[in-house]
Design a protein around this motif. Structure first.
Motif, PDB file in Angstrom:
ATOM      1  N   GLY A   1      -2.810   2.011  -5.935  1.00 35.04           N
ATOM      2  CA  GLY A   1      -3.102   0.788  -5.193  1.00 35.04           C
ATOM      3  C   GLY A   1      -3.237   1.084  -3.711  1.00 35.04           C
ATOM      4  N   GLU A   2      -3.432   0.028  -2.947  1.00 33.51           N
ATOM      5  CA  GLU A   2      -3.592   0.172  -1.494  1.00 33.51           C
ATOM      6  C   GLU A   2      -2.230   0.500  -0.879  1.00 33.51           C
ATOM      7  OE1 GLU A   2      -5.845   0.791   1.556  1.00 33.51           O
ATOM      8  OE2 GLU A   2      -6.718   0.023  -0.289  1.00 33.51           O
ATOM      9  N   PRO A   3      -2.106   1.629  -0.169  1.00 37.34           N
ATOM     10  CA  PRO A   3      -0.802   1.995   0.399  1.00 37.34           C
ATOM     11  C   PRO A   3      -0.417   1.070   1.557  1.00 37.34           C
ATOM     12  CG  PRO A   3      -2.478   3.504   1.182  1.00 37.34           C
ATOM     13  CD  PRO A   3      -3.144   2.605   0.160  1.00 37.34           C
ATOM     14  N   THR A   4       0.856   0.778   1.650  1.00 35.02           N
ATOM     15  CA  THR A   4       1.346   0.009   2.785  1.00 35.02           C
ATOM     16  C   THR A   4       1.321   0.904   4.024  1.00 35.02           C
ATOM     17  OG1 THR A   4       3.644   0.678   2.451  1.00 35.02           O
ATOM     18  CG2 THR A   4       2.899  -1.331   1.292  1.00 35.02           C
ATOM     19  N   GLU A   5       1.459   0.300   5.179  1.00 40.07           N
ATOM     20  CA  GLU A   5       1.496   1.080   6.419  1.00 40.07           C
ATOM     21  C   GLU A   5       2.668   2.060   6.403  1.00 40.07           C
ATOM     22  OE1 GLU A   5       0.011   2.616   9.713  1.00 40.07           O
ATOM     23  OE2 GLU A   5      -0.963   1.007   8.587  1.00 40.07           O
ATOM     24  N   GLU A   6       3.814   1.621   5.861  1.00 40.73           N
ATOM     25  CA  GLU A   6       4.992   2.486   5.787  1.00 40.73           C
ATOM     26  C   GLU A   6       4.731   3.704   4.905  1.00 40.73           C
ATOM     27  OE1 GLU A   6       9.683   2.390   4.419  1.00 40.73           O
ATOM     28  OE2 GLU A   6       8.433   0.628   4.070  1.00 40.73           O
TER      29      GLU A   6
END
Length: 115
Positions: free
Chosen positions: A46-51
Protein backbone atom coordinates in the motif's frame (compact mmCIF):
# COMPACT_ATOMS: atom_id res chain seq x y z
CA UNK A 1 35.09 1.41 -4.59
CA UNK A 2 33.95 -2.17 -4.05
CA UNK A 3 30.52 -2.57 -5.66
CA UNK A 4 30.50 -6.37 -5.54
CA UNK A 5 27.27 -8.17 -4.78
CA UNK A 6 28.51 -9.00 -1.29
CA UNK A 7 29.39 -5.39 -0.48
CA UNK A 8 26.08 -4.02 -1.72
CA UNK A 9 23.98 -6.67 0.00
CA UNK A 10 25.88 -6.33 3.26
CA UNK A 11 25.54 -2.54 3.19
CA UNK A 12 21.75 -2.56 2.80
CA UNK A 13 21.32 -5.53 5.13
CA UNK A 14 23.19 -3.71 7.88
CA UNK A 15 21.28 -0.49 7.19
CA UNK A 16 17.96 -2.32 7.60
CA UNK A 17 18.78 -3.72 11.06
CA UNK A 18 16.00 -2.51 13.33
CA UNK A 19 14.28 -0.59 10.51
CA UNK A 20 12.08 -3.27 8.91
CA UNK A 21 8.36 -2.70 9.52
CA UNK A 22 5.21 -4.63 8.54
CA UNK A 23 4.41 -2.41 5.53
CA UNK A 24 7.77 -3.13 3.85
CA UNK A 25 7.40 -5.98 1.36
CA UNK A 26 10.81 -5.84 -0.28
CA UNK A 27 14.09 -3.91 -0.35
CA UNK A 28 16.71 -4.17 -3.09
CA UNK A 29 19.91 -2.51 -4.26
CA UNK A 30 22.16 -2.05 -7.28
CA UNK A 31 25.09 0.16 -8.21
CA UNK A 32 26.26 1.83 -11.40
CA UNK A 33 30.03 2.19 -11.02
CA UNK A 34 30.34 4.33 -14.15
CA UNK A 35 27.78 6.89 -12.95
CA UNK A 36 28.82 6.34 -9.31
CA UNK A 37 25.21 5.87 -8.22
CA UNK A 38 23.76 3.48 -5.65
CA UNK A 39 20.09 2.73 -6.26
CA UNK A 40 17.73 1.49 -3.55
CA UNK A 41 14.15 0.38 -4.04
CA UNK A 42 11.66 -0.04 -1.21
CA UNK A 43 8.33 -1.68 -2.06
CA UNK A 44 5.42 -1.34 0.33
CA UNK A 45 2.09 -3.00 0.99
CA UNK A 46 0.00 0.00 0.00
CA UNK A 47 0.91 3.67 0.07
CA UNK A 48 3.62 4.18 2.74
CA UNK A 49 3.01 6.73 5.45
CA UNK A 50 5.49 9.57 5.86
CA UNK A 51 6.85 7.83 8.99
CA UNK A 52 7.41 4.57 7.11
CA UNK A 53 9.15 6.38 4.22
CA UNK A 54 11.37 8.21 6.73
CA UNK A 55 12.39 4.91 8.33
CA UNK A 56 13.54 3.56 4.96
CA UNK A 57 15.20 6.87 4.09
CA UNK A 58 17.23 6.55 7.30
CA UNK A 59 18.32 3.10 6.13
CA UNK A 60 19.26 4.65 2.77
CA UNK A 61 21.45 7.22 4.54
CA UNK A 62 23.17 4.43 6.48
CA UNK A 63 23.77 2.57 3.23
CA UNK A 64 25.20 5.48 1.20
CA UNK A 65 27.51 6.32 4.11
CA UNK A 66 29.45 3.19 3.11
CA UNK A 67 30.36 4.86 -0.19
CA UNK A 68 32.78 7.79 -0.49
CA UNK A 69 32.04 10.98 -2.37
CA UNK A 70 31.22 11.51 -5.23
CA UNK A 71 28.88 8.47 -5.00
CA UNK A 72 25.23 9.51 -5.09
CA UNK A 73 22.04 7.85 -3.89
CA UNK A 74 18.84 7.24 -5.82
CA UNK A 75 16.03 5.86 -3.72
CA UNK A 76 12.59 4.70 -4.82
CA UNK A 77 9.54 4.23 -2.60
CA UNK A 78 6.93 2.22 -4.49
CA UNK A 79 3.43 1.17 -3.49
CA UNK A 80 2.80 -2.46 -4.49
CA UNK A 81 -0.17 -3.68 -2.44
CA UNK A 82 -0.27 -7.41 -1.77
CA UNK A 83 -0.75 -9.51 -3.90
CA UNK A 84 0.79 -7.38 -6.70
CA UNK A 85 4.01 -8.72 -8.15
CA UNK A 86 7.21 -7.23 -6.78
CA UNK A 87 10.07 -5.98 -8.96
CA UNK A 88 13.51 -5.87 -7.36
CA UNK A 89 16.67 -4.18 -8.46
CA UNK A 90 19.68 -6.40 -9.18
CA UNK A 91 20.21 -7.61 -5.59
CA UNK A 92 17.26 -8.52 -3.40
CA UNK A 93 18.20 -7.95 0.26
CA UNK A 94 14.90 -8.23 2.13
CA UNK A 95 11.58 -9.83 1.23
CA UNK A 96 8.66 -10.21 3.61
CA UNK A 97 7.30 -13.73 4.05
CA UNK A 98 3.91 -13.72 2.33
CA UNK A 99 3.02 -17.29 1.51
CA UNK A 100 0.55 -17.48 4.42
CA UNK A 101 -0.67 -13.91 4.09
CA UNK A 102 -4.38 -13.56 3.46
CA UNK A 103 -6.03 -10.51 1.91
CA UNK A 104 -9.62 -9.90 2.93
CA UNK A 105 -11.65 -7.59 0.63
CA UNK A 106 -12.80 -5.54 3.63
CA UNK A 107 -9.24 -4.77 4.76
CA UNK A 108 -7.03 -1.87 3.68
CA UNK A 109 -3.81 -3.86 4.02
CA UNK A 110 -2.73 -7.46 4.37
CA UNK A 111 -2.95 -9.28 7.67
CA UNK A 112 -1.83 -12.56 9.10
CA UNK A 113 -4.61 -15.13 9.42
CA UNK A 114 -6.02 -15.57 12.91
CA UNK A 115 -5.14 -18.73 14.81
Amino acid sequence: MDTSAASLVFSLNRALWGEVHPELRQASIEADATAQVVRLRFEYDGEPTEEVREICSCASAECIADFPEPWQLEEEHISRPFPQKLSSLRYLVYQRAERHLVKHPSQESSTWPAD
